[in-house]
Design a protein around this motif. Structure first.
Motif, PDB file in Angstrom:
ATOM      1  N   LEU A   1      36.133 -42.522 -45.804  1.00  0.00           N
ATOM      2  CA  LEU A   1      36.815 -42.148 -44.497  1.00  0.00           C
ATOM      3  C   LEU A   1      37.635 -43.531 -44.053  1.00  0.00           C
ATOM      4  O   LEU A   1      38.848 -43.414 -43.666  1.00  0.00           O
ATOM      5  CB  LEU A   1      35.812 -42.067 -43.244  1.00  0.00           C
ATOM      6  CG  LEU A   1      36.445 -41.884 -41.779  1.00  0.00           C
ATOM      7  CD1 LEU A   1      37.231 -40.521 -41.820  1.00  0.00           C
ATOM      8  CD2 LEU A   1      35.271 -41.858 -40.678  1.00  0.00           C
ATOM      9  N   LEU A   2      37.059 -44.645 -44.437  1.00  0.00           N
ATOM     10  CA  LEU A   2      37.723 -46.063 -44.002  1.00  0.00           C
ATOM     11  C   LEU A   2      38.237 -46.834 -45.040  1.00  0.00           C
ATOM     12  O   LEU A   2      39.461 -47.637 -44.501  1.00  0.00           O
ATOM     13  CB  LEU A   2      36.811 -46.897 -43.114  1.00  0.00           C
ATOM     14  CG  LEU A   2      36.312 -46.226 -41.943  1.00  0.00           C
ATOM     15  CD1 LEU A   2      35.032 -47.001 -41.330  1.00  0.00           C
ATOM     16  CD2 LEU A   2      37.367 -45.824 -40.891  1.00  0.00           C
ATOM     17  N   VAL A   3      37.886 -46.949 -46.389  1.00  0.00           N
ATOM     18  CA  VAL A   3      38.353 -47.854 -47.272  1.00  0.00           C
ATOM     19  C   VAL A   3      39.717 -47.678 -47.744  1.00  0.00           C
ATOM     20  O   VAL A   3      40.412 -48.510 -47.950  1.00  0.00           O
ATOM     21  CB  VAL A   3      37.195 -48.028 -48.380  1.00  0.00           C
ATOM     22  CG1 VAL A   3      37.932 -48.744 -49.543  1.00  0.00           C
ATOM     23  CG2 VAL A   3      36.208 -48.719 -48.003  1.00  0.00           C
ATOM     24  N   PRO A   4      40.211 -46.556 -47.699  1.00  0.00           N
ATOM     25  CA  PRO A   4      41.575 -46.438 -48.442  1.00  0.00           C
ATOM     26  C   PRO A   4      42.594 -46.934 -47.525  1.00  0.00           C
ATOM     27  O   PRO A   4      43.633 -47.671 -47.692  1.00  0.00           O
ATOM     28  CB  PRO A   4      41.745 -44.858 -48.630  1.00  0.00           C
ATOM     29  CG  PRO A   4      40.398 -44.428 -48.956  1.00  0.00           C
ATOM     30  CD  PRO A   4      39.483 -45.304 -47.983  1.00  0.00           C
TER      31      PRO A   4
ATOM     32  N   LEU B   1      32.425 -49.155 -34.286  1.00  0.00           N
ATOM     33  CA  LEU B   1      33.531 -48.743 -34.902  1.00  0.00           C
ATOM     34  C   LEU B   1      34.152 -47.423 -34.488  1.00  0.00           C
ATOM     35  O   LEU B   1      34.843 -47.012 -33.859  1.00  0.00           O
ATOM     36  CB  LEU B   1      33.515 -48.678 -36.438  1.00  0.00           C
ATOM     37  CG  LEU B   1      33.617 -49.910 -37.293  1.00  0.00           C
ATOM     38  CD1 LEU B   1      33.525 -49.702 -38.783  1.00  0.00           C
ATOM     39  CD2 LEU B   1      34.828 -50.764 -37.015  1.00  0.00           C
ATOM     40  N   LEU B   2      33.093 -46.269 -34.533  1.00  0.00           N
ATOM     41  CA  LEU B   2      33.450 -45.111 -33.984  1.00  0.00           C
ATOM     42  C   LEU B   2      32.124 -44.228 -34.005  1.00  0.00           C
ATOM     43  O   LEU B   2      31.183 -44.626 -34.418  1.00  0.00           O
ATOM     44  CB  LEU B   2      34.460 -44.293 -34.919  1.00  0.00           C
ATOM     45  CG  LEU B   2      34.099 -43.869 -36.417  1.00  0.00           C
ATOM     46  CD1 LEU B   2      34.142 -42.623 -36.467  1.00  0.00           C
ATOM     47  CD2 LEU B   2      34.972 -44.674 -37.347  1.00  0.00           C
ATOM     48  N   ARG B   3      32.274 -43.262 -33.182  1.00  0.00           N
ATOM     49  CA  ARG B   3      31.089 -42.364 -33.234  1.00  0.00           C
ATOM     50  C   ARG B   3      31.683 -41.097 -33.907  1.00  0.00           C
ATOM     51  O   ARG B   3      32.619 -40.482 -33.477  1.00  0.00           O
ATOM     52  CB  ARG B   3      30.746 -41.872 -32.010  1.00  0.00           C
ATOM     53  CG  ARG B   3      29.592 -40.708 -31.702  1.00  0.00           C
ATOM     54  CD  ARG B   3      29.407 -40.202 -30.281  1.00  0.00           C
ATOM     55  NE  ARG B   3      28.125 -39.023 -30.311  1.00  0.00           N
ATOM     56  CZ  ARG B   3      28.577 -37.986 -30.664  1.00  0.00           C
ATOM     57  NH1 ARG B   3      29.753 -37.423 -30.756  1.00  0.00           N
ATOM     58  NH2 ARG B   3      27.469 -37.060 -30.747  1.00  0.00           N
TER      59      ARG B   3
ATOM     60  N   ARG C   1      23.427 -32.921 -28.583  1.00  0.00           N
ATOM     61  CA  ARG C   1      24.254 -33.870 -29.007  1.00  0.00           C
ATOM     62  C   ARG C   1      24.118 -34.474 -30.499  1.00  0.00           C
ATOM     63  O   ARG C   1      23.171 -35.121 -30.563  1.00  0.00           O
ATOM     64  CB  ARG C   1      24.193 -34.918 -27.914  1.00  0.00           C
ATOM     65  CG  ARG C   1      25.014 -36.200 -28.179  1.00  0.00           C
ATOM     66  CD  ARG C   1      24.995 -37.132 -26.947  1.00  0.00           C
ATOM     67  NE  ARG C   1      25.956 -38.486 -27.262  1.00  0.00           N
ATOM     68  CZ  ARG C   1      27.188 -38.421 -26.969  1.00  0.00           C
ATOM     69  NH1 ARG C   1      27.987 -37.713 -26.792  1.00  0.00           N
ATOM     70  NH2 ARG C   1      27.837 -39.729 -27.263  1.00  0.00           N
ATOM     71  N   ALA C   2      24.964 -34.229 -31.096  1.00  0.00           N
ATOM     72  CA  ALA C   2      24.835 -34.522 -32.557  1.00  0.00           C
ATOM     73  C   ALA C   2      25.773 -35.429 -33.220  1.00  0.00           C
ATOM     74  O   ALA C   2      27.153 -34.970 -33.085  1.00  0.00           O
ATOM     75  CB  ALA C   2      24.987 -33.165 -33.627  1.00  0.00           C
ATOM     76  N   GLY C   3      25.700 -36.414 -33.583  1.00  0.00           N
ATOM     77  CA  GLY C   3      26.559 -37.580 -33.932  1.00  0.00           C
ATOM     78  C   GLY C   3      25.935 -38.907 -34.692  1.00  0.00           C
ATOM     79  O   GLY C   3      24.685 -38.668 -34.595  1.00  0.00           O
ATOM     80  N   ARG C   4      26.700 -39.390 -35.186  1.00  0.00           N
ATOM     81  CA  ARG C   4      26.314 -40.748 -35.709  1.00  0.00           C
ATOM     82  C   ARG C   4      27.050 -41.968 -35.469  1.00  0.00           C
ATOM     83  O   ARG C   4      28.202 -41.645 -35.287  1.00  0.00           O
ATOM     84  CB  ARG C   4      26.045 -40.822 -37.162  1.00  0.00           C
ATOM     85  CG  ARG C   4      27.320 -40.549 -38.085  1.00  0.00           C
ATOM     86  CD  ARG C   4      27.111 -40.591 -39.471  1.00  0.00           C
ATOM     87  NE  ARG C   4      28.548 -40.528 -40.108  1.00  0.00           N
ATOM     88  CZ  ARG C   4      28.860 -40.397 -41.631  1.00  0.00           C
ATOM     89  NH1 ARG C   4      27.504 -40.438 -42.179  1.00  0.00           N
ATOM     90  NH2 ARG C   4      29.919 -40.417 -42.100  1.00  0.00           N
ATOM     91  N   ARG C   5      26.715 -43.095 -35.001  1.00  0.00           N
ATOM     92  CA  ARG C   5      27.444 -44.222 -34.858  1.00  0.00           C
ATOM     93  C   ARG C   5      27.688 -45.225 -36.020  1.00  0.00           C
ATOM     94  O   ARG C   5      26.612 -45.274 -36.899  1.00  0.00           O
ATOM     95  CB  ARG C   5      26.478 -45.066 -33.785  1.00  0.00           C
ATOM     96  CG  ARG C   5      25.992 -44.323 -32.461  1.00  0.00           C
ATOM     97  CD  ARG C   5      27.347 -44.196 -31.390  1.00  0.00           C
ATOM     98  NE  ARG C   5      27.031 -43.635 -30.372  1.00  0.00           N
ATOM     99  CZ  ARG C   5      27.714 -43.425 -29.265  1.00  0.00           C
ATOM    100  NH1 ARG C   5      28.954 -44.025 -29.402  1.00  0.00           N
ATOM    101  NH2 ARG C   5      27.354 -42.548 -28.280  1.00  0.00           N
TER     102      ARG C   5
ATOM    103  N   GLY D   1      40.204 -46.408 -35.299  1.00  0.00           N
ATOM    104  CA  GLY D   1      41.098 -45.685 -34.285  1.00  0.00           C
ATOM    105  C   GLY D   1      41.497 -44.557 -34.594  1.00  0.00           C
ATOM    106  O   GLY D   1      41.826 -43.652 -33.481  1.00  0.00           O
ATOM    107  N   LEU D   2      41.956 -44.407 -35.777  1.00  0.00           N
ATOM    108  CA  LEU D   2      42.509 -43.201 -35.994  1.00  0.00           C
ATOM    109  C   LEU D   2      41.797 -42.047 -36.268  1.00  0.00           C
ATOM    110  O   LEU D   2      42.145 -40.762 -35.670  1.00  0.00           O
ATOM    111  CB  LEU D   2      43.280 -43.358 -37.617  1.00  0.00           C
ATOM    112  CG  LEU D   2      44.316 -44.344 -37.811  1.00  0.00           C
ATOM    113  CD1 LEU D   2      44.887 -44.608 -39.079  1.00  0.00           C
ATOM    114  CD2 LEU D   2      45.768 -43.774 -36.695  1.00  0.00           C
ATOM    115  N   ALA D   3      40.548 -42.287 -36.765  1.00  0.00           N
ATOM    116  CA  ALA D   3      39.517 -41.376 -36.725  1.00  0.00           C
ATOM    117  C   ALA D   3      39.163 -40.938 -35.257  1.00  0.00           C
ATOM    118  O   ALA D   3      38.909 -39.684 -34.818  1.00  0.00           O
ATOM    119  CB  ALA D   3      38.246 -41.603 -37.341  1.00  0.00           C
ATOM    120  N   ASN D   4      39.052 -41.957 -34.660  1.00  0.00           N
ATOM    121  CA  ASN D   4      38.653 -41.640 -32.990  1.00  0.00           C
ATOM    122  C   ASN D   4      39.890 -40.855 -32.443  1.00  0.00           C
ATOM    123  O   ASN D   4      39.394 -40.145 -31.378  1.00  0.00           O
ATOM    124  CB  ASN D   4      38.369 -42.892 -32.357  1.00  0.00           C
ATOM    125  CG  ASN D   4      37.128 -43.533 -32.464  1.00  0.00           C
ATOM    126  OD1 ASN D   4      36.148 -42.758 -32.443  1.00  0.00           O
ATOM    127  ND2 ASN D   4      36.980 -44.791 -32.398  1.00  0.00           N
TER     128      ASN D   4
END
Length: 303
Positions: free
Chosen positions: A104-107, A164-166, A266-270, A297-300
């Motif tokens: 999700l983040l490295v590229p 970073l994000l949820r 409520r289903a998610g990961r931090r 922030g783009l994913a959020n």
């Protein structure tokens, strides 16, 4: 006192053995032991005591080990101030990141880091139980970790933690599944299916356990893997259903499987960054963190 010898106490407190400290620092165990004995003579008190075949810090040793963290952080802050004054940053930043967060983040992170040519990135895949990420900060400058929504893992009190994000978790269903046409599904709707899961105590598994508790039925996990592309292929082929992170898996879903949000849970990961305070103070590390936050922030923004 010698700050390098002082740092050995901190390494011993975190790693637990002279052998591990020596391996991490590229020294021999005898050299580490000699430096510890020298520090003890200078301080005039016992800092390390034998326990069985190993050693442990005394109360005095722990006090000095904690002081070494503040000393190292102050030095890193001074160096960062000077680096900012000179108008640049350089050095190597070592990052540990679990597979799906890397996808999700490295590229995007590496694209952003082109603006900082003096910083070299060394990135390693590390996917461990959420309780084990803190230990990785001994060997990496930046550790990207995940945890369940309402669970705070241990051993984070002395670390710098930056959210970073949820990322929401959705239920992945084969295209021809009877529930695929629904906009949402409940735990009771899907808990009786065959599940493609992750190792026990990973965040996705904790959500599946919560679903089981709510539905009053134990989930039947037929396969466990941390490799999300494999999970997606198994779901697409009709071998089960799975919980998948929405941002990471959505672009591969089209024409292969569907993702449906959960109702009544409520289903998610931090996703968070863990760092030693002295490493967080480094100018190069702070710039990497800034770019990570921007990419997250783009994913959020898609939420």
């Amino acid at each position: 006192m010698d700050i390098n010898q002082l740092a050995l106490l901190r390494e011993l407190a975190e790693r637990g053995s002279v052998t591990e400290v020596a391996y991490a620092l590229g020294k021999t165990p005898s050299a580490v032991s000699q430096q510890l004995r020298t520090l003890q003579r200078q301080m005039g008190t016992v800092l390390v005591e034998r326990v069985g075949r190993g050693v442990r810090l005394t109360d005095a040793g722990h006090a000095l080990a904690e002081s070494s963290v503040r000393v190292a952080t102050a030095i890193a802050e001074a160096e960062a101030t000077w680096s900012a004054f000179q108008g640049g940053a350089s050095g190597t930043v070592r990052m540990a990141i679990f597979y799906s967060a890397a996808e999700l983040l490295v590229p995007g992170l590496l694209t952003r880091m082109r603006a900082h040519p003096g910083i070299a990135m060394e990135i390693s895949d590390r996917d461990v139980s959420q309780d084990d990420f803190a230990a990785l900060t001994s060997d990496f400058d930046v550790v990207v970790a995940h945890r369940s929504d309402d669970v705070l893992p241990p051993d984070r009190e002395r670390l710098t933690v930056v959210p970073l994000l949820r990322e929401p978790l959705d239920v992945a269903l084969p295209l021809d599944h009877p529930l695929a046409s629904r906009p949402r599904v409940s735990p009771a709707d899907v808990i009786g299916e065959d599940w493609i899961g992750v190792p026990v105590d990973f965040p996705l598994d904790r959500v599946l356990q919560a679903m089981s508790a709510q539905a009053g039925v134990a989930a039947k996990v037929v396969h466990r893997t941390t490799h999300l592309p494999l999970t997606e292929k198994l779901v697409a082929a009709g071998h089960g259903v799975a919980l998948l992170p929405r941002h990471t898996s959505l672009e591969r879903a089209s024409g292969r499987y569907v993702l449906r949000p959960l109702t009544d849970l409520r289903a998610g990961r931090r996703i968070e960054v863990l760092m030693r305070p002295d490493r967080a103070a480094r100018r190069a590390v702070s710039l990497v963190l800034d770019e990570l936050l921007a990419e997250a922030g783009l994913a959020n923004a898609e939420e």
